[in-house]
Motif scaffolding. Structure first.
Motif, PDB file in Angstrom:
ATOM      1  N   VAL A 145       0.846  -1.200   0.000  1.00 55.26           N
ATOM      2  CA  VAL A 145       0.000   0.000   0.000  1.00 55.26           C
ATOM      3  C   VAL A 145       0.878   1.245   0.000  1.00 55.26           C
ATOM      4  N   ILE A 146       1.874   1.266   0.882  1.00 56.07           N
ATOM      5  CA  ILE A 146       2.748   2.438   0.983  1.00 56.07           C
ATOM      6  C   ILE A 146       3.514   2.651  -0.319  1.00 56.07           C
ATOM      7  N   LYS A 147       4.020   1.586  -0.922  1.00 52.62           N
ATOM      8  CA  LYS A 147       4.744   1.722  -2.201  1.00 52.62           C
ATOM      9  C   LYS A 147       3.841   2.315  -3.279  1.00 52.62           C
ATOM     10  N   LYS A 148       2.625   1.782  -3.388  1.00 50.62           N
ATOM     11  CA  LYS A 148       1.684   2.272  -4.407  1.00 50.62           C
ATOM     12  C   LYS A 148       1.355   3.748  -4.178  1.00 50.62           C
ATOM     13  N   PHE A 149       1.042   4.087  -2.933  1.00 48.16           N
ATOM     14  CA  PHE A 149       0.665   5.465  -2.629  1.00 48.16           C
ATOM     15  C   PHE A 149       1.855   6.402  -2.796  1.00 48.16           C
ATOM     16  N   ARG A 150       3.050   5.948  -2.413  1.00 48.91           N
ATOM     17  CA  ARG A 150       4.251   6.767  -2.599  1.00 48.91           C
ATOM     18  C   ARG A 150       4.433   7.106  -4.075  1.00 48.91           C
ATOM     19  N   ASP A 151       4.233   6.128  -4.941  1.00 46.68           N
ATOM     20  CA  ASP A 151       4.392   6.361  -6.379  1.00 46.68           C
ATOM     21  C   ASP A 151       3.353   7.349  -6.898  1.00 46.68           C
ATOM     22  N   GLU A 152       2.129   7.265  -6.390  1.00 42.88           N
ATOM     23  CA  GLU A 152       1.092   8.222  -6.806  1.00 42.88           C
ATOM     24  C   GLU A 152       1.384   9.617  -6.261  1.00 42.88           C
ATOM     25  N   GLU A 153       1.926   9.698  -5.050  1.00 41.59           N
ATOM     26  CA  GLU A 153       2.300  11.009  -4.500  1.00 41.59           C
ATOM     27  C   GLU A 153       3.443  11.622  -5.311  1.00 41.59           C
ATOM     28  N   GLN A 154       4.373  10.786  -5.756  1.00 45.09           N
ATOM     29  CA  GLN A 154       5.458  11.281  -6.615  1.00 45.09           C
ATOM     30  C   GLN A 154       4.895  11.804  -7.928  1.00 45.09           C
ATOM     31  N   GLU A 155       3.879  11.113  -8.450  1.00 47.46           N
ATOM     32  CA  GLU A 155       3.210  11.575  -9.674  1.00 47.46           C
ATOM     33  C   GLU A 155       2.570  12.946  -9.449  1.00 47.46           C
ATOM     34  N   HIS A 156       1.937  13.150  -8.290  1.00 48.23           N
ATOM     35  CA  HIS A 156       1.337  14.452  -7.973  1.00 48.23           C
ATOM     36  C   HIS A 156       2.410  15.530  -7.902  1.00 48.23           C
ATOM     37  N   HIS A 157       3.527  15.202  -7.257  1.00 44.51           N
ATOM     38  CA  HIS A 157       4.656  16.136  -7.176  1.00 44.51           C
ATOM     39  C   HIS A 157       5.097  16.553  -8.579  1.00 44.51           C
ATOM     40  N   ASP A 158       5.320  15.565  -9.435  1.00 39.96           N
ATOM     41  CA  ASP A 158       5.792  15.833 -10.793  1.00 39.96           C
ATOM     42  C   ASP A 158       4.764  16.623 -11.595  1.00 39.96           C
ATOM     43  N   THR A 159       3.487  16.342 -11.366  1.00 40.95           N
ATOM     44  CA  THR A 159       2.412  17.091 -12.033  1.00 40.95           C
ATOM     45  C   THR A 159       2.466  18.557 -11.612  1.00 40.95           C
ATOM     46  N   GLY A 160       2.686  18.796 -10.326  1.00 42.45           N
ATOM     47  CA  GLY A 160       2.791  20.173  -9.836  1.00 42.45           C
ATOM     48  C   GLY A 160       3.937  20.922 -10.496  1.00 42.45           C
ATOM     49  N   ILE A 161       5.080  20.256 -10.621  1.00 40.81           N
ATOM     50  CA  ILE A 161       6.234  20.873 -11.301  1.00 40.81           C
ATOM     51  C   ILE A 161       5.882  21.162 -12.757  1.00 40.81           C
ATOM     52  N   ASP A 162       5.281  20.174 -13.419  1.00 37.34           N
ATOM     53  CA  ASP A 162       4.923  20.328 -14.831  1.00 37.34           C
ATOM     54  C   ASP A 162       3.903  21.431 -15.071  1.00 37.34           C
ATOM     55  N   HIS A 163       3.130  21.790 -14.037  1.00 34.75           N
ATOM     56  CA  HIS A 163       2.083  22.799 -14.199  1.00 34.75           C
ATOM     57  C   HIS A 163       2.421  24.119 -13.513  1.00 34.75           C
ATOM     58  N   GLY A 164       3.702  24.419 -13.432  1.00 35.77           N
ATOM     59  CA  GLY A 164       4.129  25.766 -13.077  1.00 35.77           C
ATOM     60  C   GLY A 164       4.352  26.063 -11.614  1.00 35.77           C
ATOM     61  N   ALA A 165       4.475  25.055 -10.773  1.00 38.62           N
ATOM     62  CA  ALA A 165       4.672  25.306  -9.342  1.00 38.62           C
ATOM     63  C   ALA A 165       5.842  26.244  -9.076  1.00 38.62           C
ATOM     64  N   GLU A 166       6.933  26.031  -9.781  1.00 37.35           N
ATOM     65  CA  GLU A 166       8.140  26.822  -9.515  1.00 37.35           C
ATOM     66  C   GLU A 166       8.013  28.275  -9.968  1.00 37.35           C
ATOM     67  N   GLN A 167       6.960  28.598 -10.705  1.00 32.64           N
ATOM     68  CA  GLN A 167       6.721  29.987 -11.101  1.00 32.64           C
ATOM     69  C   GLN A 167       5.794  30.715 -10.121  1.00 32.64           C
ATOM     70  N   ALA A 168       5.395  30.034  -9.047  1.00 33.78           N
ATOM     71  CA  ALA A 168       4.531  30.674  -8.045  1.00 33.78           C
ATOM     72  C   ALA A 168       5.294  31.808  -7.367  1.00 33.78           C
ATOM     73  N   PRO A 169       4.583  32.876  -7.006  1.00 33.03           N
ATOM     74  CA  PRO A 169       5.239  33.958  -6.259  1.00 33.03           C
ATOM     75  C   PRO A 169       5.830  33.417  -4.953  1.00 33.03           C
ATOM     76  N   PHE A 170       7.052  33.798  -4.671  1.00 31.62           N
ATOM     77  CA  PHE A 170       7.728  33.389  -3.439  1.00 31.62           C
ATOM     78  C   PHE A 170       7.752  31.865  -3.279  1.00 31.62           C
ATOM     79  N   TYR A 171       8.005  31.166  -4.366  1.00 31.49           N
ATOM     80  CA  TYR A 171       7.971  29.694  -4.396  1.00 31.49           C
ATOM     81  C   TYR A 171       8.769  29.072  -3.252  1.00 31.49           C
ATOM     82  N   GLN A 172      10.025  29.487  -3.095  1.00 32.06           N
ATOM     83  CA  GLN A 172      10.878  28.841  -2.096  1.00 32.06           C
ATOM     84  C   GLN A 172      10.353  29.046  -0.685  1.00 32.06           C
ATOM     85  N   VAL A 173       9.955  30.265  -0.367  1.00 30.38           N
ATOM     86  CA  VAL A 173       9.427  30.561   0.970  1.00 30.38           C
ATOM     87  C   VAL A 173       8.128  29.794   1.191  1.00 30.38           C
TER      88      VAL A 173
END
Length: 192
Positions: A145-173
């Motif tokens: 269960v943890i392996k499957k969910f970890r992989d889906e959470e990684q997919e969400h992370h990558d989706t966020g990057i692909d959809h402009g997360a790093e261009q958010a105002p004050f991204y690092q903070v």
């Protein structure tokens, strides 16, 4: 010096090991249940604000996966008779506010929130897998269960990057604050 009969020693060892394994299992299930509750509420908050935008279907897809994760941990809580964290009502409200709040800052801030949360969760799941792998009698179902969910959470992370997360105002903070909050919630949920 008195020697303990081998059968008595073995029984104490098995009882201690069983108790230790149950304590670890309870902690993992409790904290993961709390985390998936939080993720469910974050996406609900984001969808409430961005549901009618072009990001709505994307957020809804991730939310559906998180609802599945939450349902699985609710089942595991019942099956293994694990006490949920007493913080659940607070995590519910705080996570919804985090999701809605970042969405109000724009879709890129919502994606930055996703990246921050999922970064911490992927690391957390990996830490749990390392702990479980140390025990040859670890709960194999929970590991899968943890392996499957970890992989889906990684997919969400990558989706966020692909959809402009790093261009958010004050991204690092923004992401640093969210990561710190997530790590704090994990630490608290392990205990209470």
């Amino acid at each position: 010096m008195t020697l303990t009969h081998p059968a008595v020693f073995l029984n104490r060892f098995i009882t201690h090991r069983t108790y230790a394994n149950k304590a670890i299992l309870d902690q993992i299930i409790r904290v993961d249940h709390a985390g998936e509750l939080g993720a469910d509420r974050i996406y609900a908050g984001q969808l409430a604000i961005l549901g009618s935008t072009s990001k709505g279907p994307l957020i809804n897809h991730m939310w559906k996966q998180e609802k599945g994760h939450r349902a699985m941990f609710e089942e595991l809580i019942k099956r293994h008779r694990v006490r949920p964290t007493v913080m659940s009502p607070i995590w519910d409200m705080a996570a919804y506010m985090l999701g809605a709040g970042t969405a109000l800052l724009g879709d890129k801030a919502a994606m930055a929130c996703t990246v921050a949360v999922e970064t911490v969760i992927v690391e957390h799941y990996n830490d749990q897998l390392r702990i479980l792998l140390e025990d040859p009698e670890a709960n194999k179902e929970l590991m899968e269960v943890i392996k499957k969910f970890r992989d889906e959470e990684q997919e969400h992370h990558d989706t966020g990057i692909d959809h402009g997360a790093e261009q958010a105002p004050f991204y690092q903070v923004l992401t640093d604050v969210i990561k710190t909050g997530c790590k704090g919630a994990i630490a608290i949920s392990k205990i209470i």
